[in-house]
Enzyme design. Structure first.
Site, PDB file in Angstrom:
ATOM      1  N   TYR A   1      19.363  21.967  36.618  1.00 39.55           N
ATOM      2  CA  TYR A   1      18.400  21.890  35.525  1.00 39.55           C
ATOM      3  C   TYR A   1      19.098  22.055  34.185  1.00 39.55           C
ATOM      4  CZ  TYR A   1      14.007  22.657  33.030  1.00 39.55           C
ATOM      5  OH  TYR A   1      12.942  22.562  32.178  1.00 39.55           O
TER       6      TYR A   1
ATOM      7  N   TYR B   1      13.420  13.863  30.360  1.00 38.88           N
ATOM      8  CA  TYR B   1      12.997  15.240  30.576  1.00 38.88           C
ATOM      9  C   TYR B   1      11.536  15.239  31.000  1.00 38.88           C
ATOM     10  CZ  TYR B   1      12.195  20.192  30.108  1.00 38.88           C
ATOM     11  OH  TYR B   1      11.872  21.499  30.380  1.00 38.88           O
TER      12      TYR B   1
END
Length: 386
Positions: free
Chosen positions: A291, A341
């Site tokens: 991440y 994203y």
């Protein structure tokens, strides 16, 4: 291990993935995007919408189960859940479905995330809602955005361990290089150079423009079934070997104010559980989708999940270690920094692509992939294997 036996290890598999295009601004609303991603994932798996009986998504998801079920034509649902904490929930959505299928609560699960972050508002800009209690200890003192909170942790990390902006650049560059190989990535045709990085504007020192994730409209989804059923599906199964969620003791989101050590975040707790229930070790991982809302999170996660020692995350990135052919290729679709994203869900789908052998930046012979959710918030992780 067969579904229903009480364990999660290899009991379920991801058999379908789907996504919409990614862009700064898409004309469709979030529900339409969600439906398109979900139907694409079901088509990828060869499973009819009427067979879906389980759903999992994020508490921040605007499209609810009722809307999605009606629009896509699902049958009776017997399990549905939502996971909190934004990007920390990505892997947990899959883990929840794996648990439901493995224990017989459902047979076909769909996890999804649909978001219009590129053209929509930032969550923290809503001043109409009362300041939540944790934010009373940060926002009045200038930590207004997530980037401000992570910048403070990054400054402490650079100070304590001697890491530099060169190490953060290594992360940004690896993600951008992989996006330059991925036609679906927003940054597909936009290479990044060291000069561009070092001369870009500050967003919150020591984090510059390229240390920050994209703002994206788009949606993604995946389909989870039992390992037994997976053998008869259209695509090569990708097994959920191990899964974990983590909310460490005395946690304070993003800043870890009350922890004995602010740089030992949720990744460390998630990792202990993940490896405890796995037959694999960090040395067995061929590729990782880590991440990357901000570049420092990758350094913290490399340490937390055991790929290097404490304070060694910066040095680990040297010598092309995160690139294809390096010690640990990361974010092979471009990640949140350079593909899109969407609260980390693209990392789940990219992990599946790697183990199917269909990634645009394929790691030869990849058989084990770590996927992580947001570090700095209550988090989750998956260990996938082919």
């Amino acid at each position: 291990m067969a579904a229903g036996s009480g364990g999660l290890k290899d009991a379920t598999a991801i058999v379908g993935i789907g996504q919409t295009p990614f862009a700064k601004r898409l004309p469709e609303d979030e529900r339409t995007l969600a439906c398109r991603a979900v139907l694409a994932a079901l088509d990828d798996s060869g499973i009819a919408p009427g067979e879906v009986d389980a759903l999992a998504s994020y508490t921040m998801e605007e499209t609810d189960e009722v809307e999605l079920a009606k629009a896509c034509g699902f049958g009776d649902l017997t399990f549905f859940s939502k996971v909190g904490y934004g990007g920390g929930g990505s892997c947990a959505t899959v883990a929840h479905l794996a648990a439901a299928v493995a224990t017989g609560q459902a047979s076909v699960g769909v996890a999804w995330r649909s978001r219009k972050r590129g053209s929509g508002p930032r969550p923290w800009t809503n001043t109409a809602v009362q300041l939540p209690t944790p934010a009373q200890w940060t926002r009045p003192f200038g930590l207004l955005r997530p980037v401000d909170e992570i910048a403070m942790l990054a400054r402490r990390y650079l100070h304590e361990y001697g890491a530099t902006r060169n190490h953060l650049f290594n992360v940004a560059l690896a993600c951008r290089n992989r996006a330059n190989q991925n036609p679906d990535a927003i940054m597909y045709d936009r290479p990044l150079t060291r000069e561009m990085y070092m001369t870009s504007r500050w967003i919150s020192e020591p984090l510059c423009l390229f240390d920050n994730c994209l703002e994206t409209d788009g949606a993604l989804a995946c389909v989870v079934v039992s390992a037994e059923r997976a053998r008869d599906c259209r695509r090569k199964p990708v097994y959920v070997h191990s899964a974990a969620q983590s909310l460490p003791a005395q946690h304070h989101g993003m800043v870890n104010y009350w922890n004995d050590d602010p740089l030992t975040g949720p990744a460390w707790t998630a990792a202990r559980h993940l490896w405890k229930h796995s037959d694999l070790t960090p040395q067995d991982v061929d590729v990782a989708q880590i991440y990357d809302a901000f570049t420092p999170l990758v350094l913290l996660s490399l340490e937390g999940y055991g790929f290097c020692g404490r304070g060694e995350g910066g040095a680990f990135t040297e010598g092309g270690a995160l690139e294809t052919g390096g010690r640990l290729p990361v974010n092979t679709g471009g990640g949140g920094l350079s593909e899109a994203y969407v609260h980390g869900f693209n990392l789940v789908n990219e992990g599946v692509k790697q183990l199917r052998g269909t990634s645009t930046a394929q790691v030869p012979g990849a058989s084990a992939c770590l996927v992580t959710a947001g570090e700095g918030v209550p988090t989750s992780a998956l260990l996938l294997r082919s």
